[in-house]
Write an enzyme that holds these catalytic residues in place. Structure first.
Site, PDB file in Angstrom:
ATOM      1  N   ASN A  12      14.009   9.938  60.497  1.00  0.00           N
ATOM      2  CA  ASN A  12      14.013   8.559  60.016  1.00  0.00           C
ATOM      3  C   ASN A  12      14.868   7.626  60.880  1.00  0.00           C
ATOM      4  O   ASN A  12      15.402   6.639  60.391  1.00  0.00           O
ATOM      5  CB  ASN A  12      14.477   8.491  58.548  1.00  0.00           C
ATOM      6  CG  ASN A  12      13.969   7.233  57.845  1.00  0.00           C
ATOM      7  OD1 ASN A  12      12.981   6.640  58.253  1.00  0.00           O
ATOM      8  ND2 ASN A  12      14.660   6.824  56.800  1.00  0.00           N
ATOM      9  N   GLY A  14      13.544   6.080  63.482  1.00  0.00           N
ATOM     10  CA  GLY A  14      12.638   5.101  64.088  1.00  0.00           C
ATOM     11  C   GLY A  14      12.011   5.532  65.397  1.00  0.00           C
ATOM     12  O   GLY A  14      11.586   4.681  66.190  1.00  0.00           O
ATOM     13  N   ASP A  87       5.003  11.629  71.311  1.00  0.00           N
ATOM     14  CA  ASP A  87       5.638  11.685  69.999  1.00  0.00           C
ATOM     15  C   ASP A  87       5.900  13.142  69.627  1.00  0.00           C
ATOM     16  O   ASP A  87       5.176  14.042  70.070  1.00  0.00           O
ATOM     17  CB  ASP A  87       4.726  11.043  68.950  1.00  0.00           C
ATOM     18  CG  ASP A  87       5.473  10.689  67.669  1.00  0.00           C
ATOM     19  OD1 ASP A  87       6.653  10.308  67.748  1.00  0.00           O
ATOM     20  OD2 ASP A  87       4.858  10.771  66.583  1.00  0.00           O
ATOM     21  N   GLU A  88       6.945  13.371  68.826  1.00  0.00           N
ATOM     22  CA  GLU A  88       7.299  14.719  68.352  1.00  0.00           C
ATOM     23  C   GLU A  88       7.406  15.703  69.522  1.00  0.00           C
ATOM     24  O   GLU A  88       6.887  16.821  69.480  1.00  0.00           O
ATOM     25  CB  GLU A  88       6.287  15.217  67.317  1.00  0.00           C
ATOM     26  CG  GLU A  88       6.101  14.298  66.131  1.00  0.00           C
ATOM     27  CD  GLU A  88       7.320  14.198  65.206  1.00  0.00           C
ATOM     28  OE1 GLU A  88       8.322  14.887  65.447  1.00  0.00           O
ATOM     29  OE2 GLU A  88       7.255  13.423  64.239  1.00  0.00           O
ATOM     30  N   CYS A 145      23.256   8.337  57.288  1.00  0.00           N
ATOM     31  CA  CYS A 145      23.292   9.292  56.185  1.00  0.00           C
ATOM     32  C   CYS A 145      23.318   8.526  54.867  1.00  0.00           C
ATOM     33  O   CYS A 145      23.583   7.313  54.834  1.00  0.00           O
ATOM     34  CB  CYS A 145      24.545  10.164  56.350  1.00  0.00           C
ATOM     35  SG  CYS A 145      24.852  11.338  55.004  1.00  0.00           S
TER      36      CYS A 145
END
Length: 200
Positions: A12, A14, A87-88, A145
């Site tokens: 998360n 971005g 990506d990834e 967090c």
């Protein structure tokens, strides 16, 4: 000479959104980009999907036994590609990361790889470790967090309970799997010590 960039961050942070923005920036100026995604990542099917609900179709889906040189041969012959976006990237293989490095060097095409450094146990993904070793430039994409401190770890939940065992790769939204980014202190508290998750 073009460079291999590794842009990494916790869950998360971005990463996919940044990739989609980079693709838009190039394409807005009439420049062709290639967007790659490992086929093991089934989230979004054959598209890159950000948590802001922005998406873009993938140009090339990469399997674990695929050679990127082979997959990109026709595209590179046309000499029209101005940037390769991945990506990834943590789900690629180490040889595929090597191919990305030489793609940037030999073809003078910037390669921007986005991904995680570590898994839900704090162990480095092999591809990410290779990217950390080879990339010309590293950039951390930051998120926070639940306590407000910078998140550096990833926690995996299965059916609402944090776990520290299981396959390194398990895609979110499948079989009750979800992830949360943590600072080190809260990862130790909620994941390692498995304290009751009363904060959510």
């Amino acid at each position: 000479m073009a460079k291999l960039y590794f842009r990494y961050g916790a869950m998360n942070s971005g990463k996919s959104t940044a990739l989609l923005q980079a693709a838009h920036n190039y394409e807005e100026r009439g420049m062709k980009v290639l967007v790659l995604k490992p086929d093991i990542d089934t989230k979004g099917a054959n598209s890159i999907v950000s948590r802001l609900d922005v998406s873009r179709p993938v140009d090339i889906s990469v399997g674990p036994n695929d050679s990127l040189n082979t997959l990109l041969t026709d595209q590179l012959k046309q000499q029209t590609v101005k940037c390769v976006l991945v990506d990834e990237a943590q789900f690629l293989t180490v040889p595929q990361i090597d191919e990305l490095f030489w793609l940037a060097v030999d073809h003078d095409i910037p390669v921007l790889a986005y991904g995680l450094r570590t898994d839900f146990t704090g162990t480095g993904f092999p591809a990410s470790l290779r990217l950390l070793a080879l990339a010309h430039e590293l950039q951390e994409l930051k998120t926070i967090c639940r306590c407000g401190r910078k998140a550096v770890m990833n926690g995996r939940k299965i059916n609402g309970k944090f776990v520290l065992q299981g396959d390194q790769v398990a895609i979110e939204d499948n079989q009750g799997i979800e992830y949360e980014a943590f600072c080190a202190a809260d990862w130790k508290r909620f994941v390692m010590r498995s304290e009751p998750d009363t904060a959510k």
